[in-house]
Structure formats: C-alpha cells, structure tokens
Design an enzyme around this catalytic site. Structure first.
Site, PDB file in Angstrom:
ATOM      1  N   SER A  12       0.867  -1.017  -0.159  1.00 29.96           N
ATOM      2  CA  SER A  12      -0.053  -0.001  -0.172  1.00 29.96           C
ATOM      3  C   SER A  12       0.733   1.288   0.001  1.00 29.96           C
ATOM      4  O   SER A  12       1.591   1.451   1.078  1.00 29.96           O
ATOM      5  CB  SER A  12      -0.893   0.064   1.420  1.00 29.96           C
ATOM      6  OG  SER A  12      -1.343   1.395   1.391  1.00 29.96           O
ATOM      7  N   HIS A  37      -1.305  -1.324  -4.233  1.00 26.44           N
ATOM      8  CA  HIS A  37      -2.607  -0.724  -3.636  1.00 26.44           C
ATOM      9  C   HIS A  37      -2.531   0.486  -3.229  1.00 26.44           C
ATOM     10  O   HIS A  37      -1.682   1.100  -2.871  1.00 26.44           O
ATOM     11  CB  HIS A  37      -2.904  -1.926  -2.148  1.00 26.44           C
ATOM     12  CG  HIS A  37      -3.994  -1.553  -1.573  1.00 26.44           C
ATOM     13  ND1 HIS A  37      -5.133  -2.171  -1.874  1.00 26.44           N
ATOM     14  CD2 HIS A  37      -4.366  -0.685  -0.409  1.00 26.44           C
ATOM     15  CE1 HIS A  37      -6.232  -1.747  -0.876  1.00 26.44           C
ATOM     16  NE2 HIS A  37      -5.593  -1.094  -0.110  1.00 26.44           N
ATOM     17  N   ASP A  39      -4.608   3.827  -1.744  1.00 24.53           N
ATOM     18  CA  ASP A  39      -5.904   4.405  -0.710  1.00 24.53           C
ATOM     19  C   ASP A  39      -6.191   5.541  -1.154  1.00 24.53           C
ATOM     20  O   ASP A  39      -5.608   6.441  -0.878  1.00 24.53           O
ATOM     21  CB  ASP A  39      -5.102   3.873   0.488  1.00 24.53           C
ATOM     22  CG  ASP A  39      -4.883   2.511   0.922  1.00 24.53           C
ATOM     23  OD1 ASP A  39      -5.967   1.849   0.842  1.00 24.53           O
ATOM     24  OD2 ASP A  39      -3.844   2.176   1.411  1.00 24.53           O
ATOM     25  N   MET A  41      -8.827   8.292   0.117  1.00 22.72           N
ATOM     26  CA  MET A  41      -9.415   8.762   1.611  1.00 22.72           C
ATOM     27  C   MET A  41      -9.965  10.025   1.390  1.00 22.72           C
ATOM     28  O   MET A  41      -9.501  11.025   0.688  1.00 22.72           O
ATOM     29  CB  MET A  41      -8.631   8.549   2.776  1.00 22.72           C
ATOM     30  CG  MET A  41      -8.102   7.309   2.904  1.00 22.72           C
ATOM     31  SD  MET A  41      -6.933   7.197   4.344  1.00 22.72           S
ATOM     32  CE  MET A  41      -6.356   5.748   4.352  1.00 22.72           C
ATOM     33  N   HIS A  70      -8.487   1.370  -3.826  1.00 21.55           N
ATOM     34  CA  HIS A  70      -9.091   1.201  -2.532  1.00 21.55           C
ATOM     35  C   HIS A  70      -9.752   2.453  -2.198  1.00 21.55           C
ATOM     36  O   HIS A  70      -9.241   3.308  -1.756  1.00 21.55           O
ATOM     37  CB  HIS A  70      -8.564   0.511  -1.427  1.00 21.55           C
ATOM     38  CG  HIS A  70      -9.371   0.372  -0.050  1.00 21.55           C
ATOM     39  ND1 HIS A  70      -8.520   0.116   0.977  1.00 21.55           N
ATOM     40  CD2 HIS A  70     -10.371   0.448   0.116  1.00 21.55           C
ATOM     41  CE1 HIS A  70      -9.506  -0.098   2.103  1.00 21.55           C
ATOM     42  NE2 HIS A  70     -10.653   0.039   1.477  1.00 21.55           N
ATOM     43  N   MET A  72     -11.870   4.875  -0.207  1.00 17.00           N
ATOM     44  CA  MET A  72     -12.576   4.905   1.112  1.00 17.00           C
ATOM     45  C   MET A  72     -13.260   6.397   1.175  1.00 17.00           C
ATOM     46  O   MET A  72     -12.696   7.252   1.725  1.00 17.00           O
ATOM     47  CB  MET A  72     -11.428   4.842   2.409  1.00 17.00           C
ATOM     48  CG  MET A  72     -11.176   3.410   2.494  1.00 17.00           C
ATOM     49  SD  MET A  72      -9.376   3.340   3.398  1.00 17.00           S
ATOM     50  CE  MET A  72      -8.118   3.565   1.746  1.00 17.00           C
ATOM     51  N   MET A 141     -11.242  -5.781   5.890  1.00 20.13           N
ATOM     52  CA  MET A 141     -10.377  -4.825   6.679  1.00 20.13           C
ATOM     53  C   MET A 141     -10.020  -5.387   7.985  1.00 20.13           C
ATOM     54  O   MET A 141     -10.811  -6.015   8.636  1.00 20.13           O
ATOM     55  CB  MET A 141     -11.211  -3.684   6.831  1.00 20.13           C
ATOM     56  CG  MET A 141     -11.476  -2.641   5.801  1.00 20.13           C
ATOM     57  SD  MET A 141     -10.152  -2.336   4.602  1.00 20.13           S
ATOM     58  CE  MET A 141      -9.131  -1.466   5.696  1.00 20.13           C
ATOM     59  N   GLY A 146      -8.419   4.134   7.575  1.00 19.68           N
ATOM     60  CA  GLY A 146      -8.263   5.498   7.648  1.00 19.68           C
ATOM     61  C   GLY A 146      -6.720   5.598   7.857  1.00 19.68           C
ATOM     62  O   GLY A 146      -6.330   7.024   7.462  1.00 19.68           O
ATOM     63  N   PHE A 147      -5.866   4.863   8.377  1.00 16.23           N
ATOM     64  CA  PHE A 147      -4.425   5.043   8.585  1.00 16.23           C
ATOM     65  C   PHE A 147      -3.844   3.903   8.505  1.00 16.23           C
ATOM     66  O   PHE A 147      -4.293   2.867   8.681  1.00 16.23           O
ATOM     67  CB  PHE A 147      -4.291   5.810  10.250  1.00 16.23           C
ATOM     68  CG  PHE A 147      -5.140   6.970  10.374  1.00 16.23           C
ATOM     69  CD1 PHE A 147      -4.742   8.197  10.136  1.00 16.23           C
ATOM     70  CD2 PHE A 147      -6.367   6.864  10.986  1.00 16.23           C
ATOM     71  CE1 PHE A 147      -5.432   9.228  10.277  1.00 16.23           C
ATOM     72  CE2 PHE A 147      -7.231   7.987  11.370  1.00 16.23           C
ATOM     73  CZ  PHE A 147      -6.821   9.292  11.056  1.00 16.23           C
ATOM     74  N   GLY A 148      -2.497   4.106   8.190  1.00 15.21           N
ATOM     75  CA  GLY A 148      -1.432   3.214   7.924  1.00 15.21           C
ATOM     76  C   GLY A 148      -0.973   2.989   9.590  1.00 15.21           C
ATOM     77  O   GLY A 148      -1.156   3.604  10.161  1.00 15.21           O
ATOM     78  N   GLY A 149      -0.289   1.855   9.566  1.00 17.77           N
ATOM     79  CA  GLY A 149       0.579   1.474  10.837  1.00 17.77           C
ATOM     80  C   GLY A 149      -0.280   1.145  12.019  1.00 17.77           C
ATOM     81  O   GLY A 149      -0.011   1.298  13.214  1.00 17.77           O
ATOM     82  N   ASP A 176      -6.204  -6.476   4.536  1.00 18.47           N
ATOM     83  CA  ASP A 176      -5.703  -5.037   4.518  1.00 18.47           C
ATOM     84  C   ASP A 176      -5.726  -4.429   5.838  1.00 18.47           C
ATOM     85  O   ASP A 176      -6.881  -4.022   6.477  1.00 18.47           O
ATOM     86  CB  ASP A 176      -6.805  -3.965   3.607  1.00 18.47           C
ATOM     87  CG  ASP A 176      -5.985  -2.746   3.274  1.00 18.47           C
ATOM     88  OD1 ASP A 176      -5.139  -2.587   3.713  1.00 18.47           O
ATOM     89  OD2 ASP A 176      -6.766  -1.904   2.698  1.00 18.47           O
ATOM     90  N   GLY A 177      -4.460  -4.222   6.182  1.00 19.84           N
ATOM     91  CA  GLY A 177      -4.371  -3.464   7.608  1.00 19.84           C
ATOM     92  C   GLY A 177      -3.630  -4.231   8.592  1.00 19.84           C
ATOM     93  O   GLY A 177      -4.093  -5.546   8.950  1.00 19.84           O
ATOM     94  N   GLY A 178      -2.501  -3.725   8.935  1.00 19.59           N
ATOM     95  CA  GLY A 178      -1.766  -4.531  10.012  1.00 19.59           C
ATOM     96  C   GLY A 178      -0.870  -5.928   9.551  1.00 19.59           C
ATOM     97  O   GLY A 178      -0.742  -6.599  10.395  1.00 19.59           O
ATOM     98  N   GLY A 198       1.224  -1.956   3.868  1.00 17.06           N
ATOM     99  CA  GLY A 198       1.809  -0.662   3.974  1.00 17.06           C
ATOM    100  C   GLY A 198       3.014  -0.579   4.629  1.00 17.06           C
ATOM    101  O   GLY A 198       4.230  -0.685   4.180  1.00 17.06           O
ATOM    102  N   SER A 199       3.011  -0.408   5.914  1.00 18.07           N
ATOM    103  CA  SER A 199       4.045   0.001   6.784  1.00 18.07           C
ATOM    104  C   SER A 199       5.100  -1.316   6.766  1.00 18.07           C
ATOM    105  O   SER A 199       6.583  -0.945   6.804  1.00 18.07           O
ATOM    106  CB  SER A 199       3.721   0.396   8.164  1.00 18.07           C
ATOM    107  OG  SER A 199       2.468   0.650   8.382  1.00 18.07           O
TER     108      SER A 199
HETATM  109  C1  DX5 Z   1      -6.085   1.731   5.905  1.00 16.70           C
HETATM  110  C2  DX5 Z   1      -5.692   1.086   4.475  1.00 16.70           C
HETATM  111  C3  DX5 Z   1      -4.631   0.304   4.327  1.00 16.70           C
HETATM  112  C4  DX5 Z   1      -3.212   0.739   4.990  1.00 16.70           C
HETATM  113  C5  DX5 Z   1      -2.530  -0.484   5.422  1.00 16.70           C
HETATM  114  O1  DX5 Z   1      -7.139   2.506   5.786  1.00 16.70           O
HETATM  115  O2  DX5 Z   1      -6.959   0.884   3.454  1.00 16.70           O
HETATM  116  O3  DX5 Z   1      -4.351  -0.050   2.980  1.00 16.70           O
HETATM  117  O4  DX5 Z   1      -2.493   1.503   4.026  1.00 16.70           O
HETATM  118  O5  DX5 Z   1      -1.230   0.076   6.020  1.00 16.70           O
HETATM  119  P1  DX5 Z   1      -0.555  -0.973   7.018  1.00 16.70           P
HETATM  120  O6  DX5 Z   1      -0.199  -2.310   6.424  1.00 16.70           O
HETATM  121  O7  DX5 Z   1       0.341   0.023   7.515  1.00 16.70           O
HETATM  122  O8  DX5 Z   1      -1.585  -1.204   8.364  1.00 16.70           O
HETATM  123 ZN    ZN Z   2      -6.441  -0.196   1.657  1.00 14.83          ZN
END
Ligand code: DX5
Ligand code: ZN
Length: 233
Positions: A12, A37, A39, A41, A70, A72, A141, A146-149, A176-178, A198-199
C-alpha cells in the site's frame, strides 16, 4: 488479469514517500510486489485525506502489475468513472459507503474494471452474501480504515466464512491493515490470497535502497505460503 488463488502481496503506497510515488511503485514492483494498492481517502468516510483521480492517473504509467484502487469515500458512485478513466484495474468500494451497494458494484462493473467490495471490521460476512456474483474481490479490513500503521484486528473467522460462501466463484479475498509476517499466516490459512501491506513493506527501505522492500515482501509471502494446508511449517 487471470484468476488464481496463489498468495499475492500488494504494497500500500499509503506508507510510501508521497513526494516520489512513481519511483516507489517501480521499486516495489522490481522487488516482487504482485499488485500495487492505492488508498483513496476523503476525510468524511474515514478521518484522513489522501488524493483523488488525478494522482491515480499520474501513477498509472509507473504501475506495470495491477493497480488496485481502494476507495474509502462516501458518496462513492459519483467518482467511479473518474477512477476508471484514471486507469484503475480494480476499484474497491465499501459496503458501508452508502445504502445501495449493489448499484455501486454494478456501476464499477460497467466501467470494465474489476469489482471489489470492502468490509469494515464491524461489518459481518453476510453483508457480502447477495453480492458474491457481482464481485471479483472482497477486501476484509483488518484495521478500521483511515490510517496506516495501526494494530491488526483478527478477522480470520470472517475470512473463513467468506471463503466458504465464495465456493468455486473466481473471487479473491484480500486482507488490508496491520499485515506482517506474524499476522499473515492465520489469514492465509483462513482463505485470504491478496495481502495488502503498507508499513511492513515500506518502513524497511527506500526507492533508492529498495532491497529492504524485497526482503519484507518475501518475508510476508513465505510466512503466508508456509501456513497453507499441505505445506510443511
Ligand atoms: C487503511 C488502508 C490500508 C493501509 C494499510 O485504511 O486501507 O491499505 O494502508 O497499511 P498498514 O499495512 O500500515 O496497516
Ligand atoms: Zn487499503
């Protein structure tokens, strides 16, 4: 895009260098990413803002694999065509983005893009039950969007239910996420095949020093593949 259930890693770019997205996309693809990917928002559906269709169009020439967009955003319907024109291969909209998800998915299909449906952690698998023949991908999800990490939320039970509901249909399950080498295995075992990260991909390198991206992508892939039935752990 041909369909298969092999493990695919989709970095991401939310965690990439926003001043250098083109180089970041090229770097993760060179290091083994299967999809990219993206994102989007809106500061309304989710409490954060990223970018719109112009940025996605600017990224398009830098993505040779699959551009997985994606959304959002709410409302989502008025923007679908713009993201399709921007060159998305897959457009994913949220079940929670409006009351007429069926219409939203039909609208994505009409553009010629692959169709994705995303489910927030609070939304049950049954939200997808009457939509399975309309989609190419269900995005589960594993954080509140909303946020990475953010910390991973275990959705393996939902993934398992969706996998059973999908049966023989050519529908991907994305998470998707974490996602890390620690969290990926249980999700892969439950039936997820597209892992967004992502992170955990972008923190270990840079476009100038991309070896860390490759190591992270391989670590997630290996952890997930090793967890699949029939593999020796
Ligand atoms: C969250 C996003 C994800 C996010 C994942 O709202 O849809 O795609 O970037 O990031 P990580 O892998 O850091 O959780
Ligand atoms: Zn995403």
């Amino acid at each position: 895009m041909t369909f298969d259930r092999s493990i695919k890693i989709a970095p991401s770019i939310l965690a990439a260098d926003f001043a250098d997205f083109g180089a970041e996309c090229r770097a993760v693809e060179a290091e083994g990413a299967d999809w990219v990917h993206v994102d989007v928002m809106d500061g309304h559906f989710v409490p954060n803002l990223t970018f719109g269709p112009q940025m996605v169009a600017a990224l398009r020439p830098h993505v040779c694999t699959v551009m997985d967009v994606h959304l959002m955003i709410a409302p989502v319907d008025p923007y679908i065509e713009a993201f399709a024109r921007a060159g998305a291969d897959i457009i994913t909209a949220h079940a929670e983005a409006g009351p007429h998800t069926h219409r939203t998915l039909q609208a994505i299909r009409a553009t010629g893009c692959k169709v994705g449906l995303a489910l927030n952690p609070a939304t049950g698998a049954e939200a997808a039950e009457h939509l399975l023949d309309l989609v190419d991908l269900i995005c589960v999800m594993t954080v509140n969007p909303g946020f990475g990490g953010q910390g991973f939320i275990d959705m393996s039970d939902k993934v398992r239910r969706l996998r059973a509901m999908i049966g023989d249909r050519p529908v991907h399950i994305q998470i998707d996420g974490g996602i890390t080498p620690q969290t990926a295995p249980a999700m892969a075992r439950a039936g997820a095949d597209v892992l967004v990260a992502g992170s955990s991909v972008f923190k270990g390198g840079s476009a100038a020093e991309p070896a860390g991206y490759g190591a992270a992508i391989r670590a997630i892939r290996n952890a997930a593949e090793t967890a699949l039935p029939g593999r020796i752990a």
